[in-house]
Design a protein around this motif. Structure first.
Motif, short mmCIF file in Angstrom:
data_model
loop_
_atom_site.label_atom_id
_atom_site.label_comp_id
_atom_site.label_asym_id
_atom_site.label_seq_id
_atom_site.Cartn_x
_atom_site.Cartn_y
_atom_site.Cartn_z
N GLU A 58 0.84 -1.21 0.00
CA GLU A 58 0.00 0.00 0.00
C GLU A 58 0.87 1.25 0.00
O GLU A 58 0.62 2.20 -0.76
N ILE A 59 1.90 1.27 0.84
CA ILE A 59 2.81 2.42 0.92
C ILE A 59 3.54 2.58 -0.41
O ILE A 59 3.64 3.70 -0.94
N ALA A 60 4.07 1.49 -0.95
CA ALA A 60 4.81 1.56 -2.21
C ALA A 60 3.92 2.08 -3.33
O ALA A 60 4.36 2.91 -4.15
N ASP A 61 2.67 1.63 -3.38
CA ASP A 61 1.74 2.11 -4.41
C ASP A 61 1.56 3.63 -4.31
O ASP A 61 1.55 4.33 -5.33
N LYS A 62 1.40 4.14 -3.10
CA LYS A 62 1.21 5.59 -2.90
C LYS A 62 2.46 6.36 -3.31
O LYS A 62 2.37 7.39 -3.97
N VAL A 63 3.63 5.86 -2.92
CA VAL A 63 4.88 6.54 -3.27
C VAL A 63 5.08 6.53 -4.78
O VAL A 63 5.40 7.55 -5.39
N LEU A 64 4.88 5.38 -5.41
CA LEU A 64 5.06 5.28 -6.85
C LEU A 64 4.05 6.14 -7.60
O LEU A 64 4.37 6.72 -8.64
N GLU A 65 2.85 6.26 -7.06
CA GLU A 65 1.84 7.14 -7.66
C GLU A 65 2.31 8.60 -7.61
O GLU A 65 2.18 9.33 -8.59
N GLN A 66 2.87 9.00 -6.49
CA GLN A 66 3.38 10.38 -6.36
C GLN A 66 4.55 10.62 -7.33
O GLN A 66 4.63 11.68 -7.94
N ILE A 67 5.42 9.64 -7.45
CA ILE A 67 6.55 9.77 -8.38
C ILE A 67 6.02 9.89 -9.80
O ILE A 67 6.46 10.74 -10.58
N ASN A 68 5.07 9.05 -10.16
CA ASN A 68 4.46 9.08 -11.49
C ASN A 68 3.77 10.42 -11.75
O ASN A 68 3.86 10.97 -12.84
N ASN A 69 3.09 10.95 -10.72
CA ASN A 69 2.41 12.24 -10.86
C ASN A 69 3.38 13.39 -11.13
O ASN A 69 2.99 14.42 -11.66
N GLN A 70 4.63 13.20 -10.76
CA GLN A 70 5.65 14.22 -11.02
C GLN A 70 6.25 14.07 -12.42
O GLN A 70 7.14 14.83 -12.80
N GLY A 71 5.77 13.08 -13.16
CA GLY A 71 6.25 12.88 -14.52
C GLY A 71 7.58 12.14 -14.59
O GLY A 71 8.26 12.18 -15.61
N ILE A 72 7.95 11.46 -13.52
CA ILE A 72 9.22 10.73 -13.49
C ILE A 72 8.96 9.30 -13.91
O ILE A 72 8.10 8.62 -13.37
N ASN A 73 9.73 8.84 -14.88
CA ASN A 73 9.62 7.47 -15.37
C ASN A 73 10.58 6.59 -14.58
O ASN A 73 11.80 6.71 -14.71
#
Length: 174
Positions: A58-73
């Motif tokens: 759950e934590i990893a999903d949230k963190v990865l979502e935030q990274i993705n929202n910043q446009g980072i691949n």
């Protein structure tokens, strides 16, 4: 699921927790005293690790979502991921994130710290030590000097007071 208090759950996580349930022997058990009960019960270490793994996902999903929202691949980050903080000391967390992200992962500890006790050369203090070592530079697009009073734009965090609190923490630790 075990009806235990937060302090006991934290202790169990630290002493017996593992980030990947499939790496834990099913036969291993630990004693747990549920709230309101007089005696301890035996709980499988694998059950504990399953709960930990679900929360980490759950934590990893949230963190990865935030990274993705910043446009980072993420696939473009060849250097991988550095984990810091107290949770980075959880057994198996490096392997969990390597599997979950398919990226290299390492645990970050403060380095090059002079004058601080060995106690702070620990992943739990990596962010705080990094802030202490911060040199004059841009933070969120705003410049500040060695003795910042505040970022002062639109109610942003008062970085100076944050740094002072961190410094006083380290003075207490020493």
């Amino acid at each position: 699921f075990m009806k235990i208090n937060i302090e006991q759950a934290e202790r169990i996580k630290i002493e017996h927790g593992f980030a990947l349930a499939d790496m834990v022997n099913e036969s291993e058990k630990i004693k747990v005293k549920p709230r309101g009960e007089d005696k301890e019960i035996m709980v499988g270490k694998r059950e504990v690790s399953e709960v930990i793994q679900i929360r980490l996902e759950e934590i990893a999903d949230k963190v990865l979502e935030q990274i993705n929202n910043q446009g980072i691949n993420l696939s473009a980050i060849n250097a991988g991921i550095v984990l810091t903080g107290g949770s980075s000391k959880l057994a198996g967390i490096k392997e969990f994130f390597e599997r979950y992200t398919d990226l290299p992962v390492r645990i970050g500890s403060p380095t090059g710290v002079i004058g601080l006790g060995e106690r702070v050369q620990d992943p739990a203090y990596a962010t705080a030590v990094g802030l202490l070592k911060l040199k004059p530079q841009l933070v969120n697009g705003y410049s500040f000097n060695q003795n910042p009073k505040s970022l002062g734009i639109g109610g942003k965090v008062k970085l100076g007071s944050l740094l002072e609190k961190i410094k006083s923490f380290f003075k207490e630790v020493l």
